[in-house]
Design a protein around this motif. Structure first.
Motif, PDB file in Angstrom:
ATOM      1  N   GLN A 282     -15.816   7.150  -8.769  1.00  0.00           N
ATOM      2  CA  GLN A 282     -16.637   6.853  -9.940  1.00  0.00           C
ATOM      3  C   GLN A 282     -18.009   7.536  -9.846  1.00  0.00           C
ATOM      4  OE1 GLN A 282     -16.671   2.613 -11.060  1.00  0.00           O
ATOM      5  NE2 GLN A 282     -14.910   2.392  -9.688  1.00  0.00           N
ATOM      6  N   ILE A 283     -18.568   7.558  -8.638  1.00  0.00           N
ATOM      7  CA  ILE A 283     -19.862   8.229  -8.420  1.00  0.00           C
ATOM      8  C   ILE A 283     -19.722   9.715  -8.751  1.00  0.00           C
ATOM      9  CG2 ILE A 283     -21.469   8.985  -6.610  1.00  0.00           C
ATOM     10  CD1 ILE A 283     -20.926   6.208  -5.261  1.00  0.00           C
ATOM     11  N   LEU A 284     -18.666  10.342  -8.230  1.00  0.00           N
ATOM     12  CA  LEU A 284     -18.484  11.779  -8.431  1.00  0.00           C
ATOM     13  C   LEU A 284     -18.265  12.131  -9.904  1.00  0.00           C
ATOM     14  CD1 LEU A 284     -16.381  12.660  -5.262  1.00  0.00           C
ATOM     15  CD2 LEU A 284     -18.775  13.267  -5.735  1.00  0.00           C
ATOM     16  N   LEU A 285     -17.708  11.207 -10.676  1.00  0.00           N
ATOM     17  CA  LEU A 285     -17.530  11.445 -12.116  1.00  0.00           C
ATOM     18  C   LEU A 285     -18.880  11.548 -12.838  1.00  0.00           C
ATOM     19  CD1 LEU A 285     -14.526   9.124 -13.044  1.00  0.00           C
ATOM     20  CD2 LEU A 285     -14.564  11.625 -12.986  1.00  0.00           C
ATOM     21  N   GLN A 286     -19.928  10.904 -12.283  1.00  0.00           N
ATOM     22  CA  GLN A 286     -21.248  10.933 -12.917  1.00  0.00           C
ATOM     23  C   GLN A 286     -22.086  12.141 -12.482  1.00  0.00           C
ATOM     24  OE1 GLN A 286     -23.587   7.355 -12.736  1.00  0.00           O
ATOM     25  NE2 GLN A 286     -21.985   6.109 -13.665  1.00  0.00           N
ATOM     26  N   LEU A 287     -21.596  12.872 -11.505  1.00  0.00           N
ATOM     27  CA  LEU A 287     -22.375  13.977 -10.936  1.00  0.00           C
ATOM     28  C   LEU A 287     -21.788  15.329 -11.335  1.00  0.00           C
ATOM     29  CD1 LEU A 287     -22.796  12.466  -7.369  1.00  0.00           C
ATOM     30  CD2 LEU A 287     -24.552  12.611  -9.148  1.00  0.00           C
ATOM     31  N   PRO A 288     -22.643  16.373 -11.367  1.00  0.00           N
ATOM     32  CA  PRO A 288     -22.120  17.716 -11.636  1.00  0.00           C
ATOM     33  C   PRO A 288     -21.090  18.132 -10.576  1.00  0.00           C
ATOM     34  CG  PRO A 288     -24.507  17.692 -11.834  1.00  0.00           C
ATOM     35  CD  PRO A 288     -24.102  16.363 -11.249  1.00  0.00           C
ATOM     36  N   THR A 289     -20.254  19.066 -10.925  1.00  0.00           N
ATOM     37  CA  THR A 289     -19.229  19.587 -10.020  1.00  0.00           C
ATOM     38  C   THR A 289     -19.863  20.086  -8.717  1.00  0.00           C
ATOM     39  OG1 THR A 289     -17.991  20.296 -11.939  1.00  0.00           O
ATOM     40  CG2 THR A 289     -17.353  21.279  -9.842  1.00  0.00           C
ATOM     41  N   GLY A 290     -19.200  19.802  -7.617  1.00  0.00           N
ATOM     42  CA  GLY A 290     -19.650  20.305  -6.320  1.00  0.00           C
ATOM     43  C   GLY A 290     -20.228  19.240  -5.411  1.00  0.00           C
ATOM     44  N   TYR A 291     -20.541  18.074  -5.947  1.00  0.00           N
ATOM     45  CA  TYR A 291     -21.110  17.016  -5.111  1.00  0.00           C
ATOM     46  C   TYR A 291     -20.108  16.459  -4.108  1.00  0.00           C
ATOM     47  CZ  TYR A 291     -25.730  16.549  -7.196  1.00  0.00           C
ATOM     48  OH  TYR A 291     -27.017  16.772  -7.587  1.00  0.00           O
ATOM     49  N   ASP A 292     -18.810  16.613  -4.382  1.00  0.00           N
ATOM     50  CA  ASP A 292     -17.807  16.143  -3.435  1.00  0.00           C
ATOM     51  C   ASP A 292     -18.047  16.755  -2.053  1.00  0.00           C
ATOM     52  OD1 ASP A 292     -17.126  18.642  -4.565  1.00  0.00           O
ATOM     53  OD2 ASP A 292     -14.986  18.316  -4.277  1.00  0.00           O
TER      54      ASP A 292
ATOM     55  N   GLU B 237     -32.871  16.085 -15.741  1.00  0.00           N
ATOM     56  CA  GLU B 237     -31.499  16.543 -15.952  1.00  0.00           C
ATOM     57  C   GLU B 237     -30.753  16.425 -14.638  1.00  0.00           C
ATOM     58  OE1 GLU B 237     -31.200  20.960 -15.991  1.00  0.00           O
ATOM     59  OE2 GLU B 237     -33.372  20.857 -15.896  1.00  0.00           O
ATOM     60  N   PRO B 238     -29.431  16.325 -14.700  1.00  0.00           N
ATOM     61  CA  PRO B 238     -28.665  16.281 -13.453  1.00  0.00           C
ATOM     62  C   PRO B 238     -28.833  17.602 -12.698  1.00  0.00           C
ATOM     63  CG  PRO B 238     -27.269  15.755 -15.350  1.00  0.00           C
ATOM     64  CD  PRO B 238     -28.593  16.217 -15.880  1.00  0.00           C
ATOM     65  N   LEU B 239     -29.124  17.496 -11.434  1.00  0.00           N
ATOM     66  CA  LEU B 239     -29.290  18.696 -10.612  1.00  0.00           C
ATOM     67  C   LEU B 239     -27.936  19.161 -10.105  1.00  0.00           C
ATOM     68  CD1 LEU B 239     -32.327  17.519  -8.425  1.00  0.00           C
ATOM     69  CD2 LEU B 239     -32.390  18.999 -10.439  1.00  0.00           C
ATOM     70  N   THR B 240     -27.738  20.464 -10.073  1.00  0.00           N
ATOM     71  CA  THR B 240     -26.542  21.003  -9.419  1.00  0.00           C
ATOM     72  C   THR B 240     -26.661  20.646  -7.940  1.00  0.00           C
ATOM     73  OG1 THR B 240     -27.614  23.087  -8.870  1.00  0.00           O
ATOM     74  CG2 THR B 240     -26.456  22.988 -11.009  1.00  0.00           C
TER      75      THR B 240
ATOM     76  N   VAL C  35     -33.038  11.258   0.052  1.00  0.00           N
ATOM     77  CA  VAL C  35     -31.727  11.547  -0.534  1.00  0.00           C
ATOM     78  C   VAL C  35     -31.296  10.417  -1.477  1.00  0.00           C
ATOM     79  CG1 VAL C  35     -29.274  11.921  -0.016  1.00  0.00           C
ATOM     80  CG2 VAL C  35     -31.030  13.076   1.345  1.00  0.00           C
ATOM     81  N   LEU C  36     -31.542   9.169  -1.098  1.00  0.00           N
ATOM     82  CA  LEU C  36     -31.153   8.058  -1.971  1.00  0.00           C
ATOM     83  C   LEU C  36     -32.014   7.994  -3.226  1.00  0.00           C
ATOM     84  CD1 LEU C  36     -30.273   5.415   0.727  1.00  0.00           C
ATOM     85  CD2 LEU C  36     -28.687   6.507  -0.884  1.00  0.00           C
ATOM     86  N   ALA C  37     -33.285   8.357  -3.118  1.00  0.00           N
ATOM     87  CA  ALA C  37     -34.140   8.392  -4.317  1.00  0.00           C
ATOM     88  C   ALA C  37     -33.638   9.462  -5.285  1.00  0.00           C
ATOM     89  CB  ALA C  37     -35.595   8.662  -3.925  1.00  0.00           C
ATOM     90  N   LEU C  38     -33.248  10.612  -4.762  1.00  0.00           N
ATOM     91  CA  LEU C  38     -32.699  11.677  -5.618  1.00  0.00           C
ATOM     92  C   LEU C  38     -31.347  11.271  -6.198  1.00  0.00           C
ATOM     93  CD1 LEU C  38     -33.595  14.812  -3.461  1.00  0.00           C
ATOM     94  CD2 LEU C  38     -34.419  14.340  -5.769  1.00  0.00           C
ATOM     95  N   LEU C  39     -30.493  10.665  -5.384  1.00  0.00           N
ATOM     96  CA  LEU C  39     -29.176  10.252  -5.854  1.00  0.00           C
ATOM     97  C   LEU C  39     -29.306   9.200  -6.959  1.00  0.00           C
ATOM     98  CD1 LEU C  39     -26.087  10.390  -5.590  1.00  0.00           C
ATOM     99  CD2 LEU C  39     -26.266   8.566  -3.873  1.00  0.00           C
ATOM    100  N   GLY C  40     -30.214   8.258  -6.774  1.00  0.00           N
ATOM    101  CA  GLY C  40     -30.392   7.193  -7.756  1.00  0.00           C
ATOM    102  C   GLY C  40     -30.752   7.713  -9.133  1.00  0.00           C
TER     103      GLY C  40
END
Length: 131
Positions: A112-122, A67-70, A31-36
């Motif tokens: 700040q993390i959530l601003l860099q991610l596609p919608t729904g990661y919250d 690309e950023p993953l949903t 999960v951390l490798a994907l998040l990074g």
């Protein structure tokens, strides 16, 4: 403050209801490798500084993402990398790890993390935002 490796894994293990620390470790690494791969710059560096060194290095040297993953594709990717996982168990793994990461990050950095991610990661981080 940086979490100790054991404390981080204990939280992941408890949240994921894993039978062994090894299962928690495997989920955390994937999960951390994907998040990074989704975070850049100062935000990634600040988060890495709050994680145990082992996991900070994984976050800072991530799997490359074109690309950023949903959120759905993020879970699917985790399922592909976690041995024996299904999408349902991977969603559980992702939630266990990212909710622990959210706690380590704190509210301001999580925003700040959530601003860099596609919608729904919250939702993956266990911190739903009003839409």
């Amino acid at each position: 403050m940086t979490l100790r490796r054991e404390a981080f894994l204990d939280q992941v293990r408890e949240r994921g209801a894993y039978g062994t620390t090894e299962e928690a470790e495997r989920a955390a690494r994937v999960v951390l490798a994907l998040l990074g791969a989704h975070l850049v710059g100062e935000v990634r560096a600040q988060l890495a500084a709050r994680l145990p060194e082992t996991y900070a290095l994984i976050l800072l040297n991530p799997l490359r993402s074109a690309e950023p993953l949903t959120p759905e594709r993020f879970v699917r990717a985790a399922a592909a990398w976690i041995e024996g996982a299904t999408e349902r168990t991977a969603a559980w793994d992702v939630g266990a790890v990212l909710s622990t990461v959210a706690e380590a990050a704190g509210a301001d950095l999580l925003d700040q993390i959530l601003l860099q991610l596609p919608t729904g990661y919250d939702l993956l981080f266990g911190h739903p935002r009003p839409s």
